[in-house]
Enzyme design. Structure first.
Site, PDB file in Angstrom:
ATOM      1  N   ARG A  23       1.127 -28.610   0.996  1.00  0.00           N
ATOM      2  CA  ARG A  23       1.547 -29.014   2.340  1.00  0.00           C
ATOM      3  C   ARG A  23       0.546 -28.428   3.340  1.00  0.00           C
ATOM      4  O   ARG A  23       0.003 -27.358   3.106  1.00  0.00           O
ATOM      5  CB  ARG A  23       2.945 -28.426   2.570  1.00  0.00           C
ATOM      6  CG  ARG A  23       3.589 -28.704   3.874  1.00  0.00           C
ATOM      7  CD  ARG A  23       5.025 -28.154   3.911  1.00  0.00           C
ATOM      8  NE  ARG A  23       5.880 -28.923   2.993  1.00  0.00           N
ATOM      9  CZ  ARG A  23       6.754 -28.406   2.169  1.00  0.00           C
ATOM     10  NH1 ARG A  23       6.938 -27.100   2.114  1.00  0.00           N
ATOM     11  NH2 ARG A  23       7.487 -29.177   1.381  1.00  0.00           N
ATOM     12  N   ASN A  87       8.912 -17.460   2.684  1.00  0.00           N
ATOM     13  CA  ASN A  87       8.309 -17.957   1.447  1.00  0.00           C
ATOM     14  C   ASN A  87       7.789 -16.796   0.606  1.00  0.00           C
ATOM     15  O   ASN A  87       7.103 -15.917   1.135  1.00  0.00           O
ATOM     16  CB  ASN A  87       7.093 -18.849   1.760  1.00  0.00           C
ATOM     17  CG  ASN A  87       7.467 -20.066   2.552  1.00  0.00           C
ATOM     18  OD1 ASN A  87       8.149 -20.938   2.055  1.00  0.00           O
ATOM     19  ND2 ASN A  87       7.003 -20.121   3.796  1.00  0.00           N
ATOM     20  N   ASP A 103       1.947 -20.810  -2.594  1.00  0.00           N
ATOM     21  CA  ASP A 103       3.405 -20.751  -2.525  1.00  0.00           C
ATOM     22  C   ASP A 103       3.979 -20.605  -3.937  1.00  0.00           C
ATOM     23  O   ASP A 103       3.590 -21.335  -4.837  1.00  0.00           O
ATOM     24  CB  ASP A 103       3.928 -22.037  -1.872  1.00  0.00           C
ATOM     25  CG  ASP A 103       5.442 -22.091  -1.841  1.00  0.00           C
ATOM     26  OD1 ASP A 103       6.012 -21.402  -0.991  1.00  0.00           O
ATOM     27  OD2 ASP A 103       6.036 -22.797  -2.681  1.00  0.00           O
ATOM     28  N   ASP A 107      12.316 -18.914  -2.039  1.00  0.00           N
ATOM     29  CA  ASP A 107      12.422 -18.774  -0.597  1.00  0.00           C
ATOM     30  C   ASP A 107      13.678 -17.987  -0.261  1.00  0.00           C
ATOM     31  O   ASP A 107      14.652 -17.996  -1.018  1.00  0.00           O
ATOM     32  CB  ASP A 107      12.519 -20.156   0.086  1.00  0.00           C
ATOM     33  CG  ASP A 107      11.317 -21.040  -0.210  1.00  0.00           C
ATOM     34  OD1 ASP A 107      10.180 -20.571  -0.047  1.00  0.00           O
ATOM     35  OD2 ASP A 107      11.528 -22.195  -0.617  1.00  0.00           O
ATOM     36  N   ASP A 120      15.595 -22.225  -4.233  1.00  0.00           N
ATOM     37  CA  ASP A 120      14.582 -22.800  -5.135  1.00  0.00           C
ATOM     38  C   ASP A 120      14.323 -21.993  -6.407  1.00  0.00           C
ATOM     39  O   ASP A 120      13.213 -21.988  -6.936  1.00  0.00           O
ATOM     40  CB  ASP A 120      13.264 -23.047  -4.380  1.00  0.00           C
ATOM     41  CG  ASP A 120      13.450 -23.993  -3.211  1.00  0.00           C
ATOM     42  OD1 ASP A 120      14.346 -24.861  -3.295  1.00  0.00           O
ATOM     43  OD2 ASP A 120      12.720 -23.868  -2.217  1.00  0.00           O
ATOM     44  N   GLU A 123      13.323 -24.422  -9.187  1.00  0.00           N
ATOM     45  CA  GLU A 123      11.941 -24.875  -8.990  1.00  0.00           C
ATOM     46  C   GLU A 123      10.959 -23.799  -9.455  1.00  0.00           C
ATOM     47  O   GLU A 123       9.958 -24.097 -10.103  1.00  0.00           O
ATOM     48  CB  GLU A 123      11.719 -25.193  -7.501  1.00  0.00           C
ATOM     49  CG  GLU A 123      10.349 -25.764  -7.198  1.00  0.00           C
ATOM     50  CD  GLU A 123      10.130 -26.028  -5.709  1.00  0.00           C
ATOM     51  OE1 GLU A 123       8.989 -26.356  -5.359  1.00  0.00           O
ATOM     52  OE2 GLU A 123      11.071 -25.898  -4.903  1.00  0.00           O
TER      53      GLU A 123
END
Length: 183
Positions: A23, A87, A103, A107, A120, A123
């Site tokens: 991002r 983060n 990253d 989070d 997350d 993830e």
């Protein structure tokens, strides 16, 4: 590379462990430069996702990027209070007028009422497996999450609403100067 100064405008790029961009934010204005971290601000800035979609942030944000800590902190100044999006990420570098970091998925979301939630985790487990995070990296990431929670509970500067509002005023002043210099 020229010395970083208050008022400088940079971009932010967030990568994943495999080196792929995740991002990017169009704007980060330098608001303060401390020994261990740099404070940036933005508002309604353009964000570009890896797959190409583009959106804008909804509110002013004050961002803290650390030189030696494995997290960064974003204070989101919303109408109903300040939310924090933190983060777990590598310490930042600045390259080509861009703040860059990796990253690591995990989070910490902190709400105006003081409650927080870890986000997350699935993830993180997924990326840990497919990107082969080492045991050492896993240790660093999990330690960073614990350190971040303690950092919050200890009431560090980054979580002080008065300080974040003051930084927002600095951002507004710098933006006013930028708008006036364009005429």
């Amino acid at each position: 590379m020229k010395k970083l100064c208050i008022g400088d405008r940079l971009q932010i790029q967030c990568y994943k462990h495999n080196g792929k961009i995740h991002r990017a934010w169009d704007e980060a204005v330098v608001l303060d430069i401390k020994k261990d971290y740099i404070v940036f601000g933005n508002n309604k800035t353009k964000v570009t996702e890896a797959e190409g979609s583009v959106w804008r942030t909804n509110e002013p944000a004050i961002m803290y990027f650390f030189k030696n800590k494995w997290f960064n902190i974003i204070a989101q100044l919303k109408k109903n209070g300040i939310y924090y999006y933190c983060n777990i990420a590598s310490p930042f570098i600045i390259e080509d007028n861009t703040v860059k970091y990796i990253d690591y998925d995990l989070d910490l979301r902190i709400f105006p009422n003081g409650e927080y939630k870890i986000l997350d985790q699935l993830e993180y487990q997924y990326h840990k497996k497919i990107m082969n995070y080492s045991n050492d990296l896993d240790f660093v990431v999990n330690n960073a999450l614990e350190e971040l929670i303690e950092f919050y509970k200890d009431g560090n500067t980054m979580f002080d609403s008065k300080i974040n509002k003051k930084y927002h005023m600095v951002y507004e002043e710098l933006n006013k100067d930028e708008i006036n210099s364009n005429f």
